[in-house]
Design a protein around this motif. Structure first.
Motif, mmCIF file in Angstrom:
data_model
loop_
_atom_site.group_PDB
_atom_site.id
_atom_site.type_symbol
_atom_site.label_atom_id
_atom_site.label_comp_id
_atom_site.label_asym_id
_atom_site.label_seq_id
_atom_site.Cartn_x
_atom_site.Cartn_y
_atom_site.Cartn_z
ATOM 1 N N SER A 39 7.123 -11.337 -21.535
ATOM 2 C CA SER A 39 6.036 -11.501 -20.565
ATOM 3 C C SER A 39 6.318 -10.654 -19.316
ATOM 4 O O SER A 39 7.475 -10.304 -19.062
ATOM 5 N N PRO A 40 5.271 -10.338 -18.540
ATOM 6 C CA PRO A 40 5.485 -9.516 -17.337
ATOM 7 C C PRO A 40 6.515 -10.171 -16.411
ATOM 8 O O PRO A 40 6.583 -11.394 -16.301
ATOM 9 N N CYS A 44 1.524 -2.793 -13.056
ATOM 10 C CA CYS A 44 1.146 -4.192 -12.799
ATOM 11 C C CYS A 44 -0.244 -4.517 -13.360
ATOM 12 O O CYS A 44 -0.696 -5.662 -13.279
ATOM 13 N N GLN A 101 1.715 -4.200 -19.506
ATOM 14 C CA GLN A 101 2.027 -4.704 -18.157
ATOM 15 C C GLN A 101 3.506 -5.066 -18.068
ATOM 16 O O GLN A 101 4.018 -5.856 -18.857
ATOM 17 N N GLU A 125 -3.055 -5.504 -15.830
ATOM 18 C CA GLU A 125 -3.032 -6.400 -16.997
ATOM 19 C C GLU A 125 -3.265 -5.618 -18.285
ATOM 20 O O GLU A 125 -4.022 -4.658 -18.299
ATOM 21 N N PRO A 147 7.939 -11.413 -13.082
ATOM 22 C CA PRO A 147 7.416 -11.738 -11.743
ATOM 23 C C PRO A 147 8.244 -11.035 -10.667
ATOM 24 O O PRO A 147 9.469 -11.154 -10.659
ATOM 25 N N ASP A 169 4.484 -8.608 -12.872
ATOM 26 C CA ASP A 169 3.452 -9.464 -12.293
ATOM 27 C C ASP A 169 3.772 -9.501 -10.796
ATOM 28 O O ASP A 169 4.602 -10.288 -10.349
#
Lengths: 378, 313
Positions: free
Chosen positions: A50-51, A73, A79, A75, A53, A82
């Motif tokens: 997942s991206p 960044c 990506q 979507e 953070p 985030d």
């Protein structure tokens, strides 16, 4: 002569119970335990990365970097981050609260603030470092060869695709794979004990059989090579058997580069066998003492490569990386990791060369120690 | 004169302060069965290991077939058969395979090797046990396998280092007969043992060793002639007085008379008919006697007289 010695030795080793237990069954049993222990966790981690953070703090304007960051960044499948654009104080609070993995500073020279180690942090570091490297290259081209700047930008732009540089999209990597890599490395390293035993059967001061064979008119080199070849055959077969079990029976995914993976196992087995010979030739104690040293070596190297505690290898990489460069188990696990994770072969080739060179050096030293041996006592 | 098969000159081997071989000399001629006799720790095996160039030594020379023996003297080693004190066979290979393995270290020709292996199996009486693994063999059969592995390639020189240790009498006799047969077939043999009976039974020449030294060497008869004692007479009798013992001591060839627990022990050096003379004296004195027997000297007596201790000490 060589083939006769080889096949008789092969039979001798194959019919030795201890070898079957420790080299074949033990790794398979341990692999089964790993599989049972990690199977649920591994399935969960099959999810796509997942991206990451990240908090973004602008120290000074850097349009080019801001654009690159913005593109990463956006979507979509590619990506990477985030991002939360904020001020320094808020970013620090978020970092302390673990709301973000790190803080990216937009500045003339972009930089990072991280509070921990891990895959996401490594990716962030890699991104910043690669950006800075390429920015430096472009600056230099602009100064020295401005006419080639556009061509350079095109070339570098095609390479600034982090999703490809780290080929996570094609691999099913998860942190638990490290345990299976270490298991493979441990099985390879068990060859050290086999090497000690192999040499004990050739040395007059270690066994009656060694004494009997030393009075026979067989050149030492022929005897050593035939015995080592037979021992190597059995050891490598046991590693192949483990691979077969893990891949075909348990369904563990080691990636697509099977032949290169097997080359790593081949070299890992070879260097361990040579280490066993080296211990046998150097340590002037009985076989039990030599075998204990070989076992400590195997388990010690395996421990340092993450067999028991996964994080230890990363910790060594950050504190004393030379250990990882000369630890065969670490080289084996790192090669398997690199093959599974990176498109580039650089890291794999480096590890392979180190393994091969170490094996050759150990082999030469062992031979020099063994040839024309007369014993002070028997 | 032909070149000796083995010539060891002035051999010295030390283990730190301990002198294991002390200026040892030995010559073994072609066709001999040379026995190295000595108690445990006398240096027999160390001598053999130096001879085979397994052990380094401090001083001296070792020649085999007229050439200096070295660890890489492969040509010389081809003509030497070695049967070590400890059984040296592969537990994971059967009887046939073990003999074939060791024979194959010397003989490359497959057909010839097969013939030699079969002959060695028959020679060692292992025909019924060809498929047996060493762990299934009795101690005696295992020793015979060890010998078969050492001699299968029909060497000119065979070195047997205590090959009958812990072997039952039947297997021992079989082994000793086999060694004599090998000698008859032309092999020169060096045989080490601390069993004097074996040495006496098969060896044409004997070297007595102790503390790494060559104390005496010759045939069994020659060695026995080196010592004073030629015959020991034992007579169970009652009522012997001191004057009788004194009279006995004054007889020709008698050098020791003891009377203890109603047994008279008379030791003679040389001479013949000593027993008749002693019994004649007792009859003259009207002294009754019971069991009478006479012993000729043994190698143990030789060893005892040379070193002051028993061979089996």
């Amino acid at each position: 002569m060589f083939l006769r010695l080889y096949f008789y030795r092969l039979k001798d080793i194959l019919f030795t119970k201890e070898i079957a237990i420790w080299n074949i069954f033990f790794p398979i049993i341990l692999g089964t335990f790993f599989y049972l222990g990690f199977s649920n966790l591994m399935n969960e981690s099959d999810l796509k990365l997942s991206p990451i953070p990240a908090a973004v703090v602008t120290e000074s304007e850097n349009t080019a970097f801001s654009e690159v960051l913005t593109s990463l960044c956006e979507e979509g499948d590619d990506q990477l981050f985030d991002a939360v654009y904020t001020d320094l104080e808020t970013a620090k609070t978020m970092l302390n609260d673990n709301d973000v993995t790190g803080i990216i500073f937009i500045a003339d020279t972009p930089h990072l603030m991280l509070s921990d180690n891990g895959i996401e942090q490594t990716i962030m570091q890699s991104f910043i470092q690669q950006y800075c490297n390429q920015a430096d290259v472009l600056k230099e081209i602009a100064m020295k060869h401005p006419e080639k700047l556009s061509q350079a930008i095109d070339t570098l732009s095609s390479d600034v695709t982090y999703g490809h540089e780290i080929s996570l999209a094609n691999a099913s990597y998860d942190p638990y794979m490290q345990y299976f890599y270490a298991l493979i490395a441990m099985t390879c390293l068990f060859s050290a004990s086999a090497g000690v035993h192999c040499l004990a059967n050739m040395q007059a001061n270690q066994s009656s059989l060694g004494m009997r064979r030393e009075v026979a008119p067989v050149h030492k080199l022929t005897a050593i090579i035939s015995d080592i070849s037979a021992t190597f055959t059995v050891q490598f077969l046991s590693v192949l058997l483990l691979f077969f079990y893990l891949i075909v029976i348990l369904g563990i995914d080691f990636g697509q580069r099977i032949l290169l993976i097997l080359l790593t196992a081949f070299l890992g087995t070879l260097i361990s066998l040579m280490t066993g010979l080296f211990i046998g030739a150097l340590v002037k104690k009985n076989e039990a003492v030599q075998a204990s040293i070989a076992l400590v070596y195997s388990m010690g190297c395996s421990f340092l490569s993450g067999l028991m505690v996964e994080a230890i290898k990363d910790w060594i990489e950050h504190t004393c990386p030379i250990i990882n460069r000369i630890n065969p188990a670490a080289l084996i696990t790192d090669s398997l990791y690199a093959l599974n994770m990176f498109e580039s072969y650089d890291r794999y080739i480096r590890n392979t060369i180190i393994l091969a060179v170490m094996a050759v050096i150990l082999c030469l030293i062992s031979y020099l120690l063994l040839r024309r041996t007369k014993y002070a006592s028997l | 004169m032909s070149t000796p098969v083995v010539k060891i000159e002035n051999l010295v081997k030390r283990y730190k302060e301990l002198v294991a071989i002390d200026h040892f000399n030995l010559t073994v001629n072609e066709g001999e069965i040379l026995g190295l006799l000595g108690p445990n720790g006398s240096g027999k095996t160390t001598t053999i290991n130096c001879l085979l160039s397994l052990l380094s030594f401090d001083k001296g020379t070792v020649e085999v077939f007229g050439e200096t023996m070295r660890p890489d003297s492969y040509r010389l080693k081809r003509d030497i058969g070695v049967v070590l004190q400890n059984v040296a066979v592969f537990d994971t290979l059967n009887v046939y395979e073990n003999i074939d393995y060791f024979c194959g270290l010397y003989i490359k020709d497959k057909a010839l090797r097969r013939k030699y292996v079969q002959e060695a199996i028959e020679f060692a009486g292992l025909s019924e046990f060809q498929k047996f693994y060493p762990k299934k063999l009795s101690g005696g059969l295992l020793r015979r396998l060890n010998i078969a592995c050492g001699i299968a390639h029909k060497p000119k020189l065979i070195i047997l280092d205590e090959p009958t240790v812990a072997v039952d009498p039947q297997s021992r006799n079989k082994i000793l007969e086999g060694i004599l047969e090998l000698n008859r077939q032309g092999s020169t043999i060096i045989y080490t043992s601390h069993y004097m009976e074996e040495i006496e039974q098969i060896c044409s020449r004997i070297v007595i060793m102790d503390k790494g030294r060559n104390l005496a060497n010759g045939t069994s008869q020659e060695l026995k002639q080196l010592i004073k004692n030629n015959e020991t007479i034992y007579i169970d009798t009652l009522g012997l007085k001191n004057e009788h013992l004194t009279a006995l001591r004054q007889m020709n060839h008698i050098y020791s008379v003891e009377y203890d627990q109603q047994q008279l022990i008379v030791k003679c050096s040389g001479g013949s008919h000593n027993l008749i003379h002693v019994l004649g004296f007792l009859q003259e004195q009207n002294i009754a006697f019971g069991r009478v027997y006479s012993e000729l000297p043994t190698l143990n007596d030789v060893f005892l007289e040379i070193t002051g201790k028993e061979l089996r000490d």
